[in-house]
Write a protein that holds these residues in place. Structure first.
Motif, PDB file in Angstrom:
ATOM      1  N   LYS A  53       0.853  -1.196   0.000  1.00  0.00           N
ATOM      2  CA  LYS A  53       0.000   0.000   0.000  1.00  0.00           C
ATOM      3  C   LYS A  53       0.882   1.236   0.000  1.00  0.00           C
ATOM      4  O   LYS A  53       1.630   1.478   0.949  1.00  0.00           O
ATOM      5  N   LEU A  54       0.811   2.004  -1.061  1.00  0.00           N
ATOM      6  CA  LEU A  54       1.616   3.226  -1.217  1.00  0.00           C
ATOM      7  C   LEU A  54       0.673   4.423  -1.244  1.00  0.00           C
ATOM      8  O   LEU A  54      -0.286   4.464  -2.020  1.00  0.00           O
ATOM      9  N   LYS A  55       0.970   5.405  -0.390  1.00  0.00           N
ATOM     10  CA  LYS A  55       0.182   6.634  -0.345  1.00  0.00           C
ATOM     11  C   LYS A  55       1.062   7.794  -0.782  1.00  0.00           C
ATOM     12  O   LYS A  55       2.187   7.938  -0.302  1.00  0.00           O
ATOM     13  N   LEU A  56       0.547   8.622  -1.674  1.00  0.00           N
ATOM     14  CA  LEU A  56       1.256   9.811  -2.126  1.00  0.00           C
ATOM     15  C   LEU A  56       0.353  11.019  -1.980  1.00  0.00           C
ATOM     16  O   LEU A  56      -0.858  10.937  -2.223  1.00  0.00           O
ATOM     17  N   SER A  57       0.944  12.146  -1.595  1.00  0.00           N
ATOM     18  CA  SER A  57       0.205  13.397  -1.472  1.00  0.00           C
ATOM     19  C   SER A  57       1.043  14.517  -2.082  1.00  0.00           C
ATOM     20  O   SER A  57       2.214  14.670  -1.759  1.00  0.00           O
ATOM     21  N   VAL A  58       0.441  15.273  -2.977  1.00  0.00           N
ATOM     22  CA  VAL A  58       1.123  16.381  -3.640  1.00  0.00           C
ATOM     23  C   VAL A  58       0.363  17.655  -3.329  1.00  0.00           C
ATOM     24  O   VAL A  58      -0.845  17.744  -3.591  1.00  0.00           O
ATOM     25  N   ASN A  59       1.062  18.629  -2.748  1.00  0.00           N
ATOM     26  CA  ASN A  59       0.445  19.905  -2.396  1.00  0.00           C
ATOM     27  C   ASN A  59       1.038  21.027  -3.234  1.00  0.00           C
ATOM     28  O   ASN A  59       2.263  21.133  -3.353  1.00  0.00           O
ATOM     29  N   TYR A  60       0.158  21.802  -3.822  1.00  0.00           N
ATOM     30  CA  TYR A  60       0.596  22.999  -4.534  1.00  0.00           C
ATOM     31  C   TYR A  60      -0.381  24.110  -4.189  1.00  0.00           C
ATOM     32  O   TYR A  60      -1.547  24.077  -4.592  1.00  0.00           O
ATOM     33  N   LYS A  61       0.090  25.061  -3.400  1.00  0.00           N
ATOM     34  CA  LYS A  61      -0.730  26.185  -2.943  1.00  0.00           C
ATOM     35  C   LYS A  61      -2.027  25.657  -2.305  1.00  0.00           C
ATOM     36  O   LYS A  61      -1.980  24.948  -1.324  1.00  0.00           O
ATOM     37  N   ASP A  62      -3.184  25.918  -2.906  1.00  0.00           N
ATOM     38  CA  ASP A  62      -4.463  25.525  -2.297  1.00  0.00           C
ATOM     39  C   ASP A  62      -4.986  24.207  -2.839  1.00  0.00           C
ATOM     40  O   ASP A  62      -6.114  23.827  -2.541  1.00  0.00           O
ATOM     41  N   ILE A  63      -4.174  23.525  -3.621  1.00  0.00           N
ATOM     42  CA  ILE A  63      -4.620  22.284  -4.256  1.00  0.00           C
ATOM     43  C   ILE A  63      -3.845  21.099  -3.689  1.00  0.00           C
ATOM     44  O   ILE A  63      -2.623  21.153  -3.561  1.00  0.00           O
ATOM     45  N   THR A  64      -4.550  20.039  -3.349  1.00  0.00           N
ATOM     46  CA  THR A  64      -3.933  18.805  -2.857  1.00  0.00           C
ATOM     47  C   THR A  64      -4.420  17.629  -3.694  1.00  0.00           C
ATOM     48  O   THR A  64      -5.629  17.470  -3.905  1.00  0.00           O
ATOM     49  N   LEU A  65      -3.466  16.843  -4.166  1.00  0.00           N
ATOM     50  CA  LEU A  65      -3.790  15.608  -4.889  1.00  0.00           C
ATOM     51  C   LEU A  65      -3.255  14.442  -4.071  1.00  0.00           C
ATOM     52  O   LEU A  65      -2.112  14.448  -3.628  1.00  0.00           O
ATOM     53  N   LYS A  66      -4.108  13.447  -3.870  1.00  0.00           N
ATOM     54  CA  LYS A  66      -3.717  12.264  -3.105  1.00  0.00           C
ATOM     55  C   LYS A  66      -3.994  11.005  -3.914  1.00  0.00           C
ATOM     56  O   LYS A  66      -5.002  10.923  -4.613  1.00  0.00           O
ATOM     57  N   GLY A  67      -3.100  10.046  -3.790  1.00  0.00           N
ATOM     58  CA  GLY A  67      -3.296   8.774  -4.466  1.00  0.00           C
ATOM     59  C   GLY A  67      -2.943   7.622  -3.547  1.00  0.00           C
ATOM     60  O   GLY A  67      -2.039   7.731  -2.714  1.00  0.00           O
ATOM     61  N   VAL A  68      -3.678   6.531  -3.661  1.00  0.00           N
ATOM     62  CA  VAL A  68      -3.410   5.305  -2.901  1.00  0.00           C
ATOM     63  C   VAL A  68      -3.319   4.147  -3.886  1.00  0.00           C
ATOM     64  O   VAL A  68      -4.260   3.910  -4.665  1.00  0.00           O
ATOM     65  N   PHE A  69      -2.179   3.437  -3.860  1.00  0.00           N
ATOM     66  CA  PHE A  69      -1.968   2.283  -4.722  1.00  0.00           C
ATOM     67  C   PHE A  69      -1.954   1.042  -3.839  1.00  0.00           C
ATOM     68  O   PHE A  69      -1.102   0.910  -2.962  1.00  0.00           O
ATOM     69  N   PHE A  70      -2.893   0.123  -4.067  1.00  0.00           N
ATOM     70  CA  PHE A  70      -3.025  -1.051  -3.200  1.00  0.00           C
ATOM     71  C   PHE A  70      -2.954  -2.319  -4.035  1.00  0.00           C
ATOM     72  O   PHE A  70      -3.552  -2.426  -5.110  1.00  0.00           O
ATOM     73  N   LEU A  71      -2.214  -3.301  -3.491  1.00  0.00           N
ATOM     74  CA  LEU A  71      -2.111  -4.606  -4.144  1.00  0.00           C
ATOM     75  C   LEU A  71      -2.102  -5.684  -3.076  1.00  0.00           C
ATOM     76  O   LEU A  71      -1.304  -5.640  -2.139  1.00  0.00           O
ATOM     77  N   TRP A  72      -3.019  -6.642  -3.197  1.00  0.00           N
ATOM     78  CA  TRP A  72      -2.990  -7.858  -2.371  1.00  0.00           C
ATOM     79  C   TRP A  72      -2.837  -9.030  -3.330  1.00  0.00           C
ATOM     80  O   TRP A  72      -3.687  -9.247  -4.195  1.00  0.00           O
TER      81      TRP A  72
END
Length: 508
Positions: A53-72
């Motif tokens: 499970k990999l979580k990524l968060s990218v913040n630029y000023k007032d914008i936030t992008l989040k992603g979760v990559f999951f593998l079982w």
């Protein structure tokens, strides 16, 4: 869906390169690998379990992008596999927040809507859609729409519990009335109201849609805090159709003073829990600290009382008495709340704990836990567990030691037995913790054999190693006895385990 995820990833990477100077990227990774055998204990029955499970968060000023990559990805001997990519895009600048994608939210204490993530318990209740928050005049209005998804881990496998086309629409309003009047005592009052509608194709008539609505009030006067929430459920009678009406109440009050704390809770649920087999879109709280509920808001009444006192610096006492059960119309209102009789399914939980610090580096804990379960662990009707235990901790400065012993006396319908366990840990802060635990059962009753087998001993060795401030490796070798485990009113049966578990967690 694959195209959507690819577009999102491309957008995320593009933003990262275009605004590299102002972009902040954070994340976390959790990789888990198990190799184990089943009750046949031969080399032909080795199984594997791999989770990433990999979580990524990218913040630029007032914008936030989040992603979760999951593998079982289990071995072929274990049926099933799962992989998904979740994403969220959010614009947030007071007084407005707009979010699109996968998200979690709870209205009040969860009587109307409770979509949450419990990573320790592998219980993922989320919504996919749009959510907007608007703040004004010490108030907040939340509007949302989404499709629910509940991913749950049980019996060594992940699955989606609610594979449906249900839609959830909701609105929640909260406002703070403060100060009511100026006094030396801090007085804070908040009130809230909410409405949730669930659309599902299984509704039998246009009038028989499902609604949950209600409100709450929270009053805090100095160290004394009170909370009351009421919710109403209008739904559809199963199979026959027509209007189903239910309601739920939760009331808590607590007093916190130096060296003294007291909290009380009362719950009464009558057809307020809504969802399907094994899942809920709302998740009414249970007063049981070990996380057990009877039927998750369908037919429950109970209370919880917790007292913590520390009359002197090196000594403290904790006492808990909690109960939840089905209703019994033959009893009076007060008796129904506090009683667990033979006509009820329910749980009574009692704990007394003494903690003392003979000196600054030493802590000794002596406690007794007693739990009565009726109609919870089939095929038995009643099970009583009484567990005294002793824990000892000493900090030598450069390292510390922990030791413990517990003796769990179990009485069920037709048999009595006991489990006892001895544990010892040696650790150095921010470097490692090495733990050894040995648990043994004196005999296996017949009703347990189909579930847990005939094993009577479970040795375990565990090493938690901080590779750096951002990376931790945990290695566990040995056996776990399995059984019923619960968290927040949700329970599952854990299979016995015999093998190796490795977990690598990282933050960056």
């Amino acid at each position: 869906m694959i195209l959507k995820n690819s577009v999102f990833c491309l957008l995320l990477l593009t933003l990262s390169f275009c605004f590299a100077v102002n972009v902040r990227i954070t994340g976390a990774n959790h990789a888990e690998y198990w190799v184990f055998v089943d009750d046949r204990l031969d080399s032909l029955n080795y199984k594997e379990h791999f989770t990433e499970k990999l979580k990524l968060s990218v913040n630029y000023k007032d914008i936030t992008l989040k992603g979760v990559f999951f593998l079982w990805d289990p071995s072929v001997a274990v049926p099933g596999e799962m992989q998904y990519i979740d994403y969220t895009a959010q614009y947030k600048k007071d007084p407005v927040s707009i979010l699109y994608g996968r998200y979690y939210t709870t209205f009040g204490r969860g009587l109307c809507l409770n979509q949450f993530l419990d990573e320790d318990f592998n219980n993922d209740n989320s919504l996919y859609g749009l959510k907007a928050d608007i703040k004004f005049l010490s108030s907040q209005l939340t509007l949302l729409t989404g499709t629910p998804r509940n991913i749950f881990f049980e019996e060594l496998a992940y699955s989606v519990k609610n594979d449906t086309t249900d839609q959830i629409r909701g609105a929640n309003f909260e406002t703070k009335l403060w100060p009511i009047f100026k006094t030396k005592v801090n007085i804070v009052t908040t009130i809230g109201g909410r409405y949730v509608r669930i659309n599902r194709v299984s509704d039998l008539t246009p009038k028989a849609f499902t609604e949950l609505f209600g409100g709450d009030i929270n009053l805090k006067i100095g160290p004394w805090e009170n909370y009351f929430e009421y919710a109403r459920h209008w739904g559809t009678e199963p199979v026959v159709g027509g209007r189903l009406k239910g309601e739920g109440i939760i009331f808590t009050t607590g007093l916190a003073l130096p060296g003294f704390g007291l909290s009380c809770q009362y719950v009464d649920y009558d057809d307020i829990g809504f969802g399907g087999a094994g899942y809920r879109y709302n998740e009414p709280p249970t007063p049981i600290k070990s996380g057990i509920s009877v039927n998750r808001g369908i037919d429950e009444v109970g209370y919880g009382v917790s007292l913590v006192t520390s009359p002197i610096d090196f000594f403290s006492l904790e006492v808990d008495n909690n109960k939840v059960s089905t209703h019994d119309a033959s009893l009076g209102s007060i008796e129904e709340i506090i009683t667990l009789n033979s006509n009820m399914d329910g749980v009574l939980e009692q704990t007394a704990k003494l903690i003392t610090h003979p000196n600054f580096d030493m802590e000794i804990t002596l406690a007794v836990e007693r739990v009565i379960k009726q109609g919870i662990e089939l095929p038995i009707q009643k099970k009583t567990e009484t567990k005294p235990y002793l824990d000892f901790t000493y900090d030598f400065g450069i390292f510390f030691i922990e030791a413990g012993y517990e003796h769990n006396l179990v009485s069920s319908d037709t048999s009595d037995y006991y489990d006892h366990a001895l544990s010892f840990s040696l650790g150095k802060p921010e470097m490692f913790v090495l733990s050894i635990r040995y648990e043994r059962r004196n005999r296996v009753p017949g009703w347990l054999i189909p579930k847990l087998g005939e094993e009577t001993s479970w040795p375990m060795l565990e090493l938690s190693l901080d590779l750096s401030r951002r990376h931790n490796l945990r290695l566990r070798v040995g056996a776990e006895k399995g059984g019923l485990v619960c968290s927040g009113g949700v329970c599952r049966f854990e299979e016995p385990f015999r093998g190796v578990k490795m977990v690598l967690t990282s933050i960056f």
